[in-house]
Design an enzyme around this catalytic site. Structure first.
Site, PDB file in Angstrom:
ATOM      1  N   ASP A  12       0.872  -1.178   0.000  1.00 34.80           N
ATOM      2  CA  ASP A  12       0.000   0.000   0.000  1.00 34.80           C
ATOM      3  C   ASP A  12       0.907   1.226   0.000  1.00 34.80           C
ATOM      4  O   ASP A  12       2.128   1.117   0.193  1.00 34.80           O
ATOM      5  CB  ASP A  12      -0.881  -0.002   1.261  1.00 34.80           C
ATOM      6  CG  ASP A  12      -1.783   1.227   1.347  1.00 34.80           C
ATOM      7  OD1 ASP A  12      -2.354   1.626   0.318  1.00 34.80           O
ATOM      8  OD2 ASP A  12      -1.910   1.815   2.447  1.00 34.80           O
ATOM      9  N   SER A  13       0.283   2.395  -0.132  1.00 31.27           N
ATOM     10  CA  SER A  13       1.066   3.620  -0.045  1.00 31.27           C
ATOM     11  C   SER A  13       1.471   3.927   1.400  1.00 31.27           C
ATOM     12  O   SER A  13       2.355   4.742   1.626  1.00 31.27           O
ATOM     13  CB  SER A  13       0.253   4.786  -0.614  1.00 31.27           C
ATOM     14  OG  SER A  13      -0.992   4.858   0.050  1.00 31.27           O
ATOM     15  N   TYR A  44      -0.855   8.384  -2.768  1.00 31.66           N
ATOM     16  CA  TYR A  44      -0.941   8.000  -4.169  1.00 31.66           C
ATOM     17  C   TYR A  44      -2.180   8.626  -4.814  1.00 31.66           C
ATOM     18  O   TYR A  44      -2.228   8.826  -6.024  1.00 31.66           O
ATOM     19  CB  TYR A  44      -1.084   6.472  -4.291  1.00 31.66           C
ATOM     20  CG  TYR A  44       0.209   5.690  -4.172  1.00 31.66           C
ATOM     21  CD1 TYR A  44       1.372   6.265  -3.684  1.00 31.66           C
ATOM     22  CD2 TYR A  44       0.238   4.350  -4.556  1.00 31.66           C
ATOM     23  CE1 TYR A  44       2.543   5.518  -3.587  1.00 31.66           C
ATOM     24  CE2 TYR A  44       1.399   3.602  -4.473  1.00 31.66           C
ATOM     25  CZ  TYR A  44       2.551   4.187  -3.986  1.00 31.66           C
ATOM     26  OH  TYR A  44       3.690   3.446  -3.906  1.00 31.66           O
ATOM     27  N   CYS A  75      -4.304  -1.470  -1.947  1.00 28.32           N
ATOM     28  CA  CYS A  75      -4.459  -0.023  -2.136  1.00 28.32           C
ATOM     29  C   CYS A  75      -5.419   0.141  -3.310  1.00 28.32           C
ATOM     30  O   CYS A  75      -5.177  -0.423  -4.390  1.00 28.32           O
ATOM     31  CB  CYS A  75      -3.095   0.589  -2.463  1.00 28.32           C
ATOM     32  SG  CYS A  75      -3.160   2.324  -2.956  1.00 28.32           S
ATOM     33  N   THR A  77      -6.094   2.864  -5.014  1.00 28.58           N
ATOM     34  CA  THR A  77      -5.538   3.712  -6.066  1.00 28.58           C
ATOM     35  C   THR A  77      -4.600   2.897  -6.960  1.00 28.58           C
ATOM     36  O   THR A  77      -4.691   2.951  -8.191  1.00 28.58           O
ATOM     37  CB  THR A  77      -4.773   4.901  -5.439  1.00 28.58           C
ATOM     38  OG1 THR A  77      -5.624   5.541  -4.500  1.00 28.58           O
ATOM     39  CG2 THR A  77      -4.337   5.885  -6.493  1.00 28.58           C
ATOM     40  N   GLU A 154      -3.724   8.671   8.614  1.00 28.77           N
ATOM     41  CA  GLU A 154      -2.285   8.506   8.868  1.00 28.77           C
ATOM     42  C   GLU A 154      -1.884   9.226  10.162  1.00 28.77           C
ATOM     43  O   GLU A 154      -0.977   8.802  10.864  1.00 28.77           O
ATOM     44  CB  GLU A 154      -1.466   9.073   7.701  1.00 28.77           C
ATOM     45  CG  GLU A 154      -1.539   8.259   6.420  1.00 28.77           C
ATOM     46  CD  GLU A 154      -0.572   7.084   6.379  1.00 28.77           C
ATOM     47  OE1 GLU A 154       0.499   7.161   6.987  1.00 28.77           O
ATOM     48  OE2 GLU A 154      -0.916   6.067   5.737  1.00 28.77           O
ATOM     49  N   CYS A 186     -11.044   2.947  -0.157  1.00 30.64           N
ATOM     50  CA  CYS A 186      -9.667   3.337   0.122  1.00 30.64           C
ATOM     51  C   CYS A 186      -9.299   2.536   1.358  1.00 30.64           C
ATOM     52  O   CYS A 186     -10.073   2.506   2.326  1.00 30.64           O
ATOM     53  CB  CYS A 186      -9.595   4.836   0.397  1.00 30.64           C
ATOM     54  SG  CYS A 186      -7.979   5.362   1.028  1.00 30.64           S
ATOM     55  N   HIS A 188      -7.435   3.038   3.665  1.00 34.78           N
ATOM     56  CA  HIS A 188      -7.293   3.809   4.903  1.00 34.78           C
ATOM     57  C   HIS A 188      -8.644   3.999   5.597  1.00 34.78           C
ATOM     58  O   HIS A 188      -8.695   4.204   6.810  1.00 34.78           O
ATOM     59  CB  HIS A 188      -6.710   5.192   4.619  1.00 34.78           C
ATOM     60  CG  HIS A 188      -5.224   5.210   4.407  1.00 34.78           C
ATOM     61  ND1 HIS A 188      -4.631   4.645   3.304  1.00 34.78           N
ATOM     62  CD2 HIS A 188      -4.212   5.716   5.160  1.00 34.78           C
ATOM     63  CE1 HIS A 188      -3.320   4.815   3.384  1.00 34.78           C
ATOM     64  NE2 HIS A 188      -3.039   5.467   4.504  1.00 34.78           N
TER      65      HIS A 188
HETATM   66  N1  DGL Z   1      -4.671   3.465   0.724  1.00 38.31           N
HETATM   67  C1  DGL Z   1      -4.804   4.126  -0.555  1.00 38.31           C
HETATM   68  C2  DGL Z   1      -6.010   3.607  -1.315  1.00 38.31           C
HETATM   69  O1  DGL Z   1      -6.600   2.607  -0.949  1.00 38.31           O
HETATM   70  C3  DGL Z   1      -4.937   5.594  -0.480  1.00 38.31           C
HETATM   71  C4  DGL Z   1      -3.904   6.381   0.209  1.00 38.31           C
HETATM   72  C5  DGL Z   1      -3.170   7.297  -0.729  1.00 38.31           C
HETATM   73  O2  DGL Z   1      -3.759   8.228  -1.300  1.00 38.31           O
HETATM   74  O3  DGL Z   1      -1.997   7.051  -0.870  1.00 38.31           O
HETATM   75  O4  DGL Z   1      -6.383   4.193  -2.307  1.00 38.31           O
END
Ligand code: DGL
Length: 284
Positions: A12-13, A44, A75, A77, A154, A186, A188
């Site tokens: 993941d990011s 990301y 992730c 994205t 975060e 997402c 997160h």
């Molecule tokens: N965890 C990432 C997702 O599921 C998003 C976080 C980011 O923007 O890096 O898209």
């Protein structure tokens, strides 16, 4: 080719993918995991498709050095932008999170009106709409980009009045669309689940694909004869964590959401894993 005792790569990011990793740990406790969080280059969700593909390729290249037998792109994205490319380029199985979320949402909606919240990139990619319509072309899909939420997650502001206010603003438009299902698109956002629940109300089903992604991984490994046959021990032996920056912060956060304490998070320079072309990780 990696054998059944090889680890699964999850990336993941940042910390969001840990919501998927912890579900894999719960459902498939014998599997080893190498987790990578790209904390130096997060978010990301505001980046272009080409950049996210380049980052994802570097991470995949790093994971291949760990001889992973499968990869989970934890992730949304990176799934939206890079899954198809990575699947084409690798011989080992690679899964993302969007298809699983779409499958669940379509199976739970009663009125075929589904909301999706995610990063600007994920919502802009249209990949959720595409995946949902592939399962049921009658569904109406309402996407909402919520860029501020990744930073709040975060930062660890998971139960905070500011986070509530921000979620409330983002969900305002969706409230008038009579959605009965909301995809947390997402990785997160499941960390903010209780806030989403409070603002969206009890009548809206929240979809977090982590459970289905772990199930899909389990089935895929079984079909390919890649399930790990034996438990190799405790968390310290089974799980390895890598980040591109701020290892200590990552460690602290991970320890607050995982059922065990991580002993070590290693920092690497992910730019060292620049792929030289599409065949760069073919040897895996
Ligand atoms: N965890 C990432 C997702 O599921 C998003 C976080 C980011 O923007 O890096 O898209």
């Amino acid at each position: 080719m990696a054998g059944s005792n090889a680890p699964v790569g999850v990336f993941d990011s940042g910390v969001g993918g840990l919501t998927v990793a912890r579900e894999i740990m719960r459902q498939l406790p014998e599997e080893r995991i190498v987790y990578f969080g790209d904390t130096a280059r997060l978010p990301y969700g505001t980046k272009s498709r080409n950049t996210v593909i380049r980052f994802s390729r570097q991470i995949v290249r790093f994971l291949m050095t760990k001889e992973v037998k499968a990869i989970v792109i934890a992730c949304n994205t990176a799934t939206a932008f890079a899954l198809e490319e990575i699947q084409r380029e690798l011989r080992i199985p690679v899964i993302g999170v969007i298809d699983a979320a779409a499958r669940v949402a379509v199976s739970v909606t009663g009125n075929n009106r589904i909301g999706v919240v995610g990063t600007t990139a994920t919502i802009g990619s249209g990949m959720y709409e595409k995946a949902l319509k592939q399962y049921n072309e009658k569904v109406k899909v309402y996407g909402k980009a919520c860029p501020l939420l990744v930073s709040l997650a975060e930062e660890g502001w998971l139960h905070d009045t500011i986070t509530e206010e921000v979620v409330s603003r983002y969900l305002k438009d969706l409230r008038y669309k009579s959605i009965d299902t909301l995809i947390l698109g997402c990785t997160h956002y499941p960390l903010l689940r209780s806030t989403f629940r409070k603002i969206a109300g009890e009548d809206v089903t929240l979809v977090n694909p982590a459970y289905e992604v772990a199930m899909e991984l389990g089935e895929l490994l079984k079909t390919r004869g890649l399930s790990c046959g034996r438990d190799v021990g405790g968390a310290g032996e089974k799980y390895e964590f890598f980040v591109s920056d701020a290892a200590e912060k990552f460690c602290e956060f991970a320890n607050s959401i995982l059922p065990f304490d991580i002993e070590q998070v290693k920092q690497i320079n992910i730019e060292d894993f620049e792929a030289e072309g599409r065949d760069a990780f073919r040897e895996g």
